[in-house]
Design an enzyme around this catalytic site. Sequence first.
Site, PDB file in Angstrom:
ATOM      1  N   GLU A   1      51.043  -2.393 -47.242  1.00 24.85           N
ATOM      2  CA  GLU A   1      51.488  -3.247 -48.351  1.00 24.85           C
ATOM      3  C   GLU A   1      51.249  -4.659 -47.860  1.00 24.85           C
ATOM      4  O   GLU A   1      52.127  -5.291 -47.304  1.00 24.85           O
ATOM      5  CB  GLU A   1      52.959  -2.964 -48.639  1.00 24.85           C
ATOM      6  CG  GLU A   1      53.373  -3.336 -50.038  1.00 24.85           C
ATOM      7  CD  GLU A   1      53.766  -4.786 -50.192  1.00 24.85           C
ATOM      8  OE1 GLU A   1      52.914  -5.661 -49.919  1.00 24.85           O
ATOM      9  OE2 GLU A   1      54.901  -5.023 -50.602  1.00 24.85           O
TER      10      GLU A   1
ATOM     11  N   GLU B   1      46.764 -12.500 -48.363  1.00 23.77           N
ATOM     12  CA  GLU B   1      47.431 -12.289 -47.071  1.00 23.77           C
ATOM     13  C   GLU B   1      46.524 -11.574 -46.077  1.00 23.77           C
ATOM     14  O   GLU B   1      46.992 -11.053 -45.064  1.00 23.77           O
ATOM     15  CB  GLU B   1      48.743 -11.522 -47.276  1.00 23.77           C
ATOM     16  CG  GLU B   1      49.860 -12.462 -47.699  1.00 23.77           C
ATOM     17  CD  GLU B   1      51.146 -11.780 -48.121  1.00 23.77           C
ATOM     18  OE1 GLU B   1      51.329 -10.583 -47.812  1.00 23.77           O
ATOM     19  OE2 GLU B   1      51.956 -12.444 -48.780  1.00 23.77           O
TER      20      GLU B   1
HETATM   21  N1  SAH Z   1      55.661  -2.454 -45.372  1.00 22.57           N
HETATM   22  C1  SAH Z   1      56.861  -3.209 -45.679  1.00 22.57           C
HETATM   23  C2  SAH Z   1      56.666  -4.697 -45.486  1.00 22.57           C
HETATM   24  C3  SAH Z   1      55.522  -5.326 -46.229  1.00 22.57           C
HETATM   25  S1  SAH Z   1      55.379  -7.057 -45.972  1.00 22.57           S
HETATM   26  C4  SAH Z   1      57.313  -2.872 -47.065  1.00 22.57           C
HETATM   27  O1  SAH Z   1      56.488  -2.403 -47.840  1.00 22.57           O
HETATM   28  O2  SAH Z   1      58.473  -3.085 -47.409  1.00 22.57           O
HETATM   29  C5  SAH Z   1      53.928  -7.175 -45.009  1.00 22.57           C
HETATM   30  C6  SAH Z   1      54.199  -7.199 -43.519  1.00 22.57           C
HETATM   31  O3  SAH Z   1      52.962  -7.012 -42.880  1.00 22.57           O
HETATM   32  C7  SAH Z   1      54.749  -8.474 -42.973  1.00 22.57           C
HETATM   33  O4  SAH Z   1      55.886  -8.168 -42.215  1.00 22.57           O
HETATM   34  C8  SAH Z   1      53.642  -9.062 -42.087  1.00 22.57           C
HETATM   35  O5  SAH Z   1      54.168  -9.693 -40.935  1.00 22.57           O
HETATM   36  C9  SAH Z   1      52.859  -7.812 -41.705  1.00 22.57           C
HETATM   37  N2  SAH Z   1      51.407  -7.916 -41.461  1.00 22.57           N
HETATM   38  C10 SAH Z   1      50.487  -8.454 -42.301  1.00 22.57           C
HETATM   39  N3  SAH Z   1      49.230  -8.248 -41.832  1.00 22.57           N
HETATM   40  C11 SAH Z   1      49.359  -7.558 -40.666  1.00 22.57           C
HETATM   41  C12 SAH Z   1      48.417  -7.047 -39.734  1.00 22.57           C
HETATM   42  N4  SAH Z   1      47.106  -7.180 -39.937  1.00 22.57           N
HETATM   43  N5  SAH Z   1      48.899  -6.407 -38.644  1.00 22.57           N
HETATM   44  C13 SAH Z   1      50.222  -6.256 -38.456  1.00 22.57           C
HETATM   45  N6  SAH Z   1      51.156  -6.711 -39.320  1.00 22.57           N
HETATM   46  C14 SAH Z   1      50.741  -7.351 -40.421  1.00 22.57           C
END
Ligand code: SAH
Length: 697
Positions: A144, A153
Amino acid sequence: MKTFCGRANPTTGSMEWLEEGEDYDYHQEIARSRYADMLHDKDRNVKYYQGIRAAVSRVKERGEKAIVLDIGTGTGLLSMMAASAGADFCYAIEVFKPMANAAVKIVEKNGFSDKIKVINKHSTEVTVGPDGDMQCRANILVTELFDTELIGEGALPTYEHAHKYLVEEGCEAVPHRATVYVQLVESKRMWSWKKLFPVHVEAEDGEKILVPPSEMENCPGVPSVCDIQLNQMPLSDFTTLSDVVTMFSVDFSKPVQSASTYYRVQLEPVKSGKAQIVLSWWDIDMDPSGMINCTMAPYWVKPTSALQWRDHWMQCVYFLPNEEPVLQGEKLYLTACRDEYSVWYNLQKAREGENKADEEEHKADVRVESPVCRCRAHLLWNRARFGELNDQNRTRQYIRSLRKVLKTDSVCLCISDGSLLPVLAHYLGAKQVRCMQPSRIDLYHPHELQQAFFKANHLEDKIKIIEARPELLKPSHLADKKISVLVGEPFFTTSLLPWHNLYFWYARTAVSTHLASNVTVLPQSASLHMMIVEFQDLWRIRSPCGICEGFDVQTMDDMIKDSLNFRESKEAEPHPLWEYPCKSLSDPQEVLTFDFTKTVPQHCLSTEGSVKLLRKGKSHGAVLWMEYHLAADVSVSTGLMQMSNEKGNCEWNPHCKQAVYFFSSVIESEILSDPTAVTYAINFDTKTGEVAMDFKL
Ligand code: SAH
């Protein structure tokens, strides 16, 4: 580790050095994060869970072990869903350390420690192999990583890498695919966020029309996305010129390419009009069949289905480089260009009798470079500022009050960023006009933009720009004259909260020795107003979640609470309330006044009092805003414009953010013969420019 961080105080204008512990940033990040909002997004959570269950079943039916890779696990939610759905093992990747730590705790609390391994790394650093972070490649990819623009993002490079190094070929992906939709519209309101319209002024010697510089006319603007709660945009504010069209899709179960590219669709307007804006949103299919669909479509597109409110995903407004008149039924090509992180749009007309071969030729015309602002205005002003400058009603209020105070011998100094006031003052007859843009944003050359504006209107010899800061103003800057009229909107680019524009007062204080004894200051004063409200939805972003789809995420709630209480995090935050409906539970109340005819006092300004809760509802917080008293009977509000009916529905200034102070606990008020009162104490520290608040319910 302690670091010192220099910044100009937005209210007082002075440079200050703040000592920052390394905890500071992450507390800010957590306190203002979207995690709570995501956990409250029932529609999203339910559909992810369905999609994950279906993917695990498909893998199991093939007789394989289900190995999940969850990139960006946050609280660990999606991994816990996968483990509950029967996945054999999950690798939960999270780059943000405080979140990775939280995920470990949450996973443990929910009893999944043996099934989920949290890895605190960026996914592109993750290794696979017997000694690696992951024993083997995964066959289910769950993520996500989307923002309102889908790719902002970094979802594309992350997927590209994951397919190359972390997952098996032919893996299952949840979501399976994303699709971006667009609709072409005409909207004076939204177009006014990109372009400066001519301003009409009834001057002494006839009507004057103020025009923007030509560079601004044709400027492509900036590629940063304009994301808004489109569901708050009434149908009367735009005309749809096309049907909803699918612009492009990304299949996440196959290798993904992140390199810049473009997509083109043909469309025929359903109505003639001026094509100005591309509205866009996306949906995600959680499974290949498309039966589990989570959509950001606005209210007029899917009027029957209940809309899920969410703030972490909204809708996008894209501005075409130029306004294009289009005819109903004519053939148009809409092109979406994208790089790794952003999208922008172009519209082209098909030529007479065009065929496939000509179409190929068109592709050569496609501009794939991202838009670069040439006029500087799009770098200096945000969309709301464009809207504010284009607000004719507001301009009329300023004209009306300038007329009252200006005389033919007026020596006028204007202190405000990128303002129309100097030109208005000149047209309305001031003898000498100087202007000053004191925000410390020299990087973008604000004076050159102002100069271009004067040139476009042949005023470069009439209005002088003073490049000095207020405290360095010299008599020579003013041709040795004293200022008889000091004006400001006030507006400063560096302002985030409503009272930051009180910088005008500090600047006024700094130039005191240059003011004539009978000087007129416009605005003459400002006042801070406050009201207790119940939000329709915005409360969710700061409210604990407890249990999410059966998983205990209280650790996250506690973490957010901790961060909110950390030093100054517990303060008001800016939100544009036209996007976030609320109803007032109290009458609006004036809490502090600031007298611009005098200098900033040495002592603090404080007030205490109580407001009665007049309506039934939940007190989520207080909203605060400024009003400027321009002249005897002319005021402008940067907050409440109107309270429309018995129910307390509010109309907010659409160009400004208001300050929202969320209460740490919510009280529910009934209509009582003796209404509940909320007591408050508000303090404006004139040294630091900070407003501190305390409320007791
Ligand atoms: N999966 C959770 C949070 C989603 S928010 C849910 O669905 O509730 C997205 C998260 O991904 C954030 O905490 C951000 O720090 C992390 N993130 C984004 N890109 C990333 C990457 N390439 N590798 C590791 N973490 C990542």
